[in-house]
Enzyme design. Sequence first.
Site, PDB file in Angstrom:
ATOM      1  CE  LYS A 291      -3.650  18.536  39.552  1.00  0.00           C
ATOM      2  NZ  LYS A 291      -3.495  19.909  39.502  1.00  0.00           N
TER       3      LYS A 291
ATOM      4  NE  ARG B 124       0.826  23.773  45.160  1.00  0.00           N
ATOM      5  CZ  ARG B 124       1.195  24.814  44.826  1.00  0.00           C
ATOM      6  NH1 ARG B 124       1.831  25.669  45.628  1.00  0.00           N
ATOM      7  NH2 ARG B 124       0.818  25.419  43.612  1.00  0.00           N
TER       8      ARG B 124
ATOM      9  CE  LYS C 231      -9.036  24.927  39.377  1.00  0.00           C
ATOM     10  NZ  LYS C 231      -7.953  26.032  39.356  1.00  0.00           N
TER      11      LYS C 231
END
Length: 496
Positions: A268, A354, A280
């Site tokens: 990643k 993901r 965030k």
Amino acid sequence: MQINVANRLPRTADNACQLLFVFDDARLKGAARKIDKDANGLLKTLFANGDFKGNKAETLMLHALPGCDAARVLLIGLGARKSFGADAWRAASKAASKAVLSSPSTLLVSDCLNAVTDENLSAACMAEQLATDLINNAYVFDLHPRRDPPSSATLEQCVLSIDKAQLDEVTTAVQRGISTGRGMQLARDLGNLAPNICTPSYLAERAESLAAEHESLNTTIVDEDEMEALGMGAFLAVSRGSKQPGKLIVMEHKGRKRTGKPIVFVGKGVTFDTGGISIKPSDSMDEMKYDMCGAASVFGVMHAVASLQLPLNVIGIVAAAENMPDGDAARPGDVVTSLSGQSIEILNTDAEGRLVLCDALSYAERFEPDTVIDMATLTGACIIALGHVASAVLGNNQGTINALLEAGESSGDKCWSLPLWDDYQPQLDSNFADMANIGGRPAGTITAACFLSRFATQFDWAHLDIAGTAWTSGKDKGATGRPVPLLMNYLFNRLG
Ligand code: BES
Ligand code: MN
Ligand code: ZN
């Protein structure tokens, strides 16, 4: 820094340090016995007076010992002889390397490999660990301009002695240790670099220069236009919110005289993770520059594999993108189609890892891999589950998981397995697509792996969640270089 293995200890020059490892029973062997004798029993006296106890990882630097030509002697405790093993050696090796590197020594010598014998721990294993520690602990980050740059260690050369019979084996082990250490340094450099510098394009350039450095390495970059043409809708949903174009970076190492299916590492490489539209909180958000540490470890491993010319086919794939909020960024509720053809409802744009990884996993199919291992700072939940001690390992093949658990044990770069039972899969159900990209708060690390598992159907696969292990926060903020030692040990074990 050079690390050599020799049949006997060299005569030491002025600015040397001699390492002596001692158990807490104070029984002196090898060079320690001679140094003690030449210094009229000084070491024994230190023990008798309680100045040095030989506790695990205890250190004491001694200067100008009578009869000793090294300027300093570093005592390192090994703890109890009975409980000695890989763990105690790792603690001692780390303490020793830190102590010698913070001294002004230019040369290090030791006969520890002969003097510390243990049936459970070979001289080769000990040498590999010590070499890795010496290189890794000499690391300083100096890639940003500073008026007052950090100073680097003075140590130039280390000589470890070993009896003739084991010379070849230990030399190989030291080379492995050095390469692992250098791989960690590369991973740490990339991780620590500021996110305005370490962009997906920067990583692509570094991959090109790594290939230029090593004959066995070939780099290919897949850009956004090609990804579009291929249908990598999940990856592109992440990178579209950033001005920095995403890159899929492929590094191939072809081991000489080896055909055979490749081992593929996928990292990643989110060079900065703001969370996107699901933004965030700002506390410690700077640390989301470390969201490419999986990618950094792929670089570290490829560098080490190529330096050692390992007779294996190894491929590194880096999914590099920046996750930013923008007028063109993906929205919660967007549905995208992945390279696999499966559709994904993006319910949270902060579950971006993901999304880039699933398309990279599908891309890996074309290499007909023997095994695929992905590394990702994927979930905060992993830090809750395992803290900063172990990475999480999950996968579709128990043999691969076991091999990683074992490599973690032997390298000290530990991982621990979590279950990937089908029972968790329904948490990803979506009313509007084949799956959602989040599975709710319970078992966040497992549901993230469940998501990935749907794209890892064509090969043996394991996933490492390194959210808790890839970097340290606080005063010692910095990338750790993990899981490079774990992955290198996995490869060494595969070679036998
Ligand atoms: N990169 C983060 C995971 C992370 C967070 C690693 C903090 C280390 C420290 C990842 O992209 C992320 O944001 N994950 C979310 C997933 C959630 C939205 C399902 C998380 O863990 O909160
Ligand atoms: Mn995120
Ligand atoms: Zn992330």
